[in-house]
Design a protein around this motif. Structure first.
Motif, PDB file in Angstrom:
ATOM      1  N   MET A 180      28.006 -15.453   5.404  1.00 38.64           N
ATOM      2  CA  MET A 180      26.702 -15.190   6.005  1.00 38.64           C
ATOM      3  C   MET A 180      26.818 -15.164   7.520  1.00 38.64           C
ATOM      4  N   ILE A 181      25.820 -14.593   8.136  1.00 33.32           N
ATOM      5  CA  ILE A 181      25.725 -14.699   9.589  1.00 33.32           C
ATOM      6  C   ILE A 181      25.240 -16.108   9.877  1.00 33.32           C
ATOM      7  N   CYS A 182      26.138 -16.911  10.397  1.00 28.96           N
ATOM      8  CA  CYS A 182      25.923 -18.360  10.484  1.00 28.96           C
ATOM      9  C   CYS A 182      25.669 -18.784  11.923  1.00 28.96           C
ATOM     10  N   HIS A 183      24.540 -19.426  12.157  1.00 28.80           N
ATOM     11  CA  HIS A 183      24.229 -19.970  13.480  1.00 28.80           C
ATOM     12  C   HIS A 183      25.028 -21.243  13.738  1.00 28.80           C
ATOM     13  N   GLY A 184      25.350 -21.950  12.659  1.00 30.94           N
ATOM     14  CA  GLY A 184      26.044 -23.230  12.740  1.00 30.94           C
ATOM     15  C   GLY A 184      25.533 -24.127  11.629  1.00 30.94           C
ATOM     16  N   VAL A 185      26.238 -25.221  11.359  1.00 29.50           N
ATOM     17  CA  VAL A 185      25.832 -26.103  10.260  1.00 29.50           C
ATOM     18  C   VAL A 185      25.321 -27.437  10.808  1.00 29.50           C
ATOM     19  N   PRO A 186      24.067 -27.779  10.515  1.00 29.09           N
ATOM     20  CA  PRO A 186      23.506 -29.052  10.960  1.00 29.09           C
ATOM     21  C   PRO A 186      24.090 -30.233  10.188  1.00 29.09           C
ATOM     22  N   SER A 187      23.955 -31.402  10.770  1.00 32.38           N
ATOM     23  CA  SER A 187      24.434 -32.634  10.159  1.00 32.38           C
ATOM     24  C   SER A 187      23.670 -32.955   8.883  1.00 32.38           C
ATOM     25  N   ASP A 269      34.552 -10.435   1.618  1.00 33.47           N
ATOM     26  CA  ASP A 269      34.326  -9.055   1.185  1.00 33.47           C
ATOM     27  C   ASP A 269      33.004  -8.505   1.710  1.00 33.47           C
ATOM     28  N   LEU A 270      32.008  -9.376   1.798  1.00 32.99           N
ATOM     29  CA  LEU A 270      30.679  -8.995   2.260  1.00 32.99           C
ATOM     30  C   LEU A 270      30.122 -10.085   3.163  1.00 32.99           C
ATOM     31  N   THR A 271      29.246  -9.695   4.078  1.00 39.29           N
ATOM     32  CA  THR A 271      28.499 -10.643   4.897  1.00 39.29           C
ATOM     33  C   THR A 271      27.018 -10.345   4.740  1.00 39.29           C
ATOM     34  N   LEU A 272      26.215 -11.384   4.551  1.00 43.25           N
ATOM     35  CA  LEU A 272      24.767 -11.236   4.408  1.00 43.25           C
ATOM     36  C   LEU A 272      24.043 -11.917   5.565  1.00 43.25           C
ATOM     37  N   GLY A 273      22.897 -11.360   5.917  1.00 49.04           N
ATOM     38  CA  GLY A 273      22.061 -11.957   6.950  1.00 49.04           C
ATOM     39  C   GLY A 273      20.702 -11.294   6.959  1.00 49.04           C
ATOM     40  N   ASP A 287       8.238  -4.077   6.330  1.00 46.68           N
ATOM     41  CA  ASP A 287       6.924  -4.454   5.803  1.00 46.68           C
ATOM     42  C   ASP A 287       6.690  -5.963   5.932  1.00 46.68           C
ATOM     43  N   ASP A 288       7.532  -6.639   6.709  1.00 45.81           N
ATOM     44  CA  ASP A 288       7.410  -8.074   6.978  1.00 45.81           C
ATOM     45  C   ASP A 288       7.603  -8.925   5.732  1.00 45.81           C
ATOM     46  N   LYS A 289       8.330  -8.379   4.737  1.00 46.39           N
ATOM     47  CA  LYS A 289       8.602  -9.154   3.530  1.00 46.39           C
ATOM     48  C   LYS A 289      10.087  -9.487   3.379  1.00 46.39           C
ATOM     49  N   GLY A 290      10.903  -9.038   4.324  1.00 42.81           N
ATOM     50  CA  GLY A 290      12.319  -9.372   4.290  1.00 42.81           C
ATOM     51  C   GLY A 290      13.228  -8.174   4.120  1.00 42.81           C
ATOM     52  N   THR A 291      14.166  -8.017   5.038  1.00 36.56           N
ATOM     53  CA  THR A 291      15.181  -6.969   4.967  1.00 36.56           C
ATOM     54  C   THR A 291      16.544  -7.608   5.171  1.00 36.56           C
ATOM     55  N   SER A 292      17.454  -7.333   4.280  1.00 28.50           N
ATOM     56  CA  SER A 292      18.808  -7.873   4.396  1.00 28.50           C
ATOM     57  C   SER A 292      19.669  -6.993   5.280  1.00 28.50           C
ATOM     58  N   ASP A 321      24.053  -1.518  16.035  1.00 29.15           N
ATOM     59  CA  ASP A 321      22.601  -1.635  15.890  1.00 29.15           C
ATOM     60  C   ASP A 321      22.243  -2.821  14.999  1.00 29.15           C
ATOM     61  N   ALA A 322      23.004  -2.982  13.921  1.00 29.06           N
ATOM     62  CA  ALA A 322      22.733  -4.056  12.973  1.00 29.06           C
ATOM     63  C   ALA A 322      22.855  -5.430  13.620  1.00 29.06           C
ATOM     64  N   LEU A 323      23.763  -5.556  14.581  1.00 26.45           N
ATOM     65  CA  LEU A 323      24.014  -6.856  15.193  1.00 26.45           C
ATOM     66  C   LEU A 323      23.319  -7.036  16.537  1.00 26.45           C
ATOM     67  N   ALA A 324      22.531  -6.031  16.955  1.00 22.86           N
ATOM     68  CA  ALA A 324      21.909  -6.077  18.281  1.00 22.86           C
ATOM     69  C   ALA A 324      21.059  -7.323  18.481  1.00 22.86           C
ATOM     70  N   GLN A 325      20.322  -7.731  17.442  1.00 21.00           N
ATOM     71  CA  GLN A 325      19.489  -8.932  17.534  1.00 21.00           C
ATOM     72  C   GLN A 325      20.010 -10.036  16.605  1.00 21.00           C
ATOM     73  N   ASN A 326      21.299  -9.984  16.310  1.00 22.40           N
ATOM     74  CA  ASN A 326      21.960 -11.005  15.493  1.00 22.40           C
ATOM     75  C   ASN A 326      23.165 -11.557  16.246  1.00 22.40           C
ATOM     76  N   PRO A 327      22.944 -12.181  17.394  1.00 25.83           N
ATOM     77  CA  PRO A 327      24.081 -12.650  18.204  1.00 25.83           C
ATOM     78  C   PRO A 327      24.951 -13.690  17.508  1.00 25.83           C
ATOM     79  N   SER A 328      24.379 -14.411  16.529  1.00 24.87           N
ATOM     80  CA  SER A 328      25.159 -15.444  15.845  1.00 24.87           C
ATOM     81  C   SER A 328      26.312 -14.870  15.038  1.00 24.87           C
ATOM     82  N   ALA A 329      26.299 -13.556  14.805  1.00 24.51           N
ATOM     83  CA  ALA A 329      27.396 -12.943  14.060  1.00 24.51           C
ATOM     84  C   ALA A 329      28.701 -13.001  14.855  1.00 24.51           C
ATOM     85  N   VAL A 330      28.590 -12.923  16.169  1.00 24.85           N
ATOM     86  CA  VAL A 330      29.806 -12.849  16.992  1.00 24.85           C
ATOM     87  C   VAL A 330      29.906 -13.966  18.031  1.00 24.85           C
ATOM     88  N   ASN A 331      28.799 -14.628  18.334  1.00 21.34           N
ATOM     89  CA  ASN A 331      28.797 -15.647  19.382  1.00 21.34           C
ATOM     90  C   ASN A 331      28.781 -17.055  18.798  1.00 21.34           C
TER      91      ASN A 331
END
Length: 377
Positions: A180-187, A269-273, A287-292, A321-331
């Motif tokens: 997954m596109i991971c921001h980090g893991v909390p305690s 094999d795949l990454t989801l976010g 439609d504000d109901k969720g897009t993967s 484009d897919a990662l433009a507003q998903n900085p946690s994918a690379v940062n």
């Protein structure tokens, strides 16, 4: 020799591979688990080092393709964190006689990895859980199922996927790994203490950290917890204290600040976010109901996606484009400057007050808002 503590992601592959069972994963004062070796039992075989994805990085993909996707089954999409891709992949693997392994809540709402063989069991693996999961106990079971020729879908953080592959020592054709596109893991300790303080003696019956009752995209999702006495806690994610501390890196694992598993190229094999920014790039699709957001890294991943593609409204997009507003994918996620003081405050008092103090939130006002948002249905 295992990696230094700051580099250890806690995937547990070293403990899972040890032939003498002399490595255990023990929690430190912050609640994160690290390997502890019983020196008198160790035979110095070196398998733990070979199975460490930090010491022995797993090969990553050379090419990546990106997709925006929404499950056509609206009930599934509504119950999912974003667009419902995991549920379709899980159903496909289960219908083929396989098993699915992913993060679930146990009876105390602690986060653990669990294996599912039927759709009903796989449903508890759906949705986001924002605490580091224990997964290494599933690695031997996955190895045995693969050896028996059974397909397995494993879903976890990038470091957990790398840990599983390092443990297995090869990329089994029957194994489909999804990170997954991971921001980090909390305690886990912070999560469990927060739940206990919020419940205030009540029994928790359900937790949903990504409720879409207030929307998904521009308007933000909500945090919902229900209790056995009929009361319900609801808060926009931007006002829930635990989520505020999470997104501001207050109690992430130290290795998240130096994560070596970020980037477009992955061993999975795949990454989801979530496709954050879909409303700007393709407003007619939101439609504000969720897009993967789906990233395809391998031929195996492409085949898995094609097998469920007809269940989705989906189209390919440019990776940038897919990662433009998903900085946690690379940062990486640098630690909050008050991280150390937060953990000291937590030991002396409460998690709720520790978060308020560390983030500079008005204590009395926040407590009043917390009380107001707990209602009875």
């Amino acid at each position: 020799m295992l990696p230094e503590k700051i580099a250890c992601s806690g995937c547990g592959s070293c403990a899972a591979v040890c032939p003498k069972n002399c490595i255990t994963m023990a929690a430190d004062r912050e609640g994160f688990r690290y390997p502890v070796v019983a020196g008198s039992e160790c035979v110095h075989c070196g398998l733990c080092e070979k199975a460490c994805p930090v010491l022995r990085p797993v090969p990553v993909s050379e090419k990546t393709a990106a997709w925006a996707a929404q499950n056509r089954n609206e009930a599934v999409r509504w119950a999912s964190s974003s667009g419902g891709v995991f549920s379709a992949l899980a159903e496909a693997v289960l219908s083929g006689g396989g098993a699915v392994c992913g993060a679930a809540y146990d009876s105390h709402f602690e986060v653990i990895h669990a294996l599912a063989d039927v759709p009903e069991a796989a449903e508890r693996l759906r949705g986001a859980k924002y605490a580091q999961s224990r997964a290494e106990h599933c690695f031997p079971a996955i190895r045995d199922r693969l050896a028996a020729g059974q397909p397995v879908l494993f879903v976890g953080t990038p470091c957990q996927c790398a840990g599983l592959k390092a443990y297995l020592g090869r990329d089994d054709e029957k194994l489909l790994t999804v990170d997954m596109i991971c921001h980090g893991v909390p305690s886990p300790k912070v999560w469990e203490t927060y739940l206990r303080e919020l419940a205030a003696g009540r029994e928790i019956s359900s937790v949903n950290l990504r409720s879409k009752t207030t929307g998904w995209s521009r308007y933000g999702y909500s945090v919902e917890m229900s209790f056995e006495d009929g009361s319900v806690y609801e808060a926009p994610q931007g006002q829930d204290l635990f989520m505020q501390g999470f997104v501001r890196n207050l109690y992430l694992r130290p290795s998240c600040a130096e994560c070596s598993f970020k980037g477009i190229s992955r061993c999975s094999d795949l990454t989801l976010g979530d496709y954050w920014g879909i409303w700007d790039q393709y407003p007619e699709f939101d439609d504000d109901k969720g897009t993967s957001l789906l990233l395809v890294h391998s031929e195996k991943g492409q085949q898995a996606w094609e097998s469920v593609r007809d269940r989705f409204r989906a189209f390919p997009v440019a990776v940038e484009d897919a990662l433009a507003q998903n900085p946690s994918a690379v940062n990486v996620s640098p630690a909050h400057p008050r991280r150390a003081s937060f953990f000291r405050d937590m030991e002396r008092g409460s998690v709720i007050r520790g978060i308020q103090h560390a983030l500079g939130l008005h204590k009395e006002g926040m407590i009043k808002r917390l009380v107001r948002r707990i209602s009875r249905r």
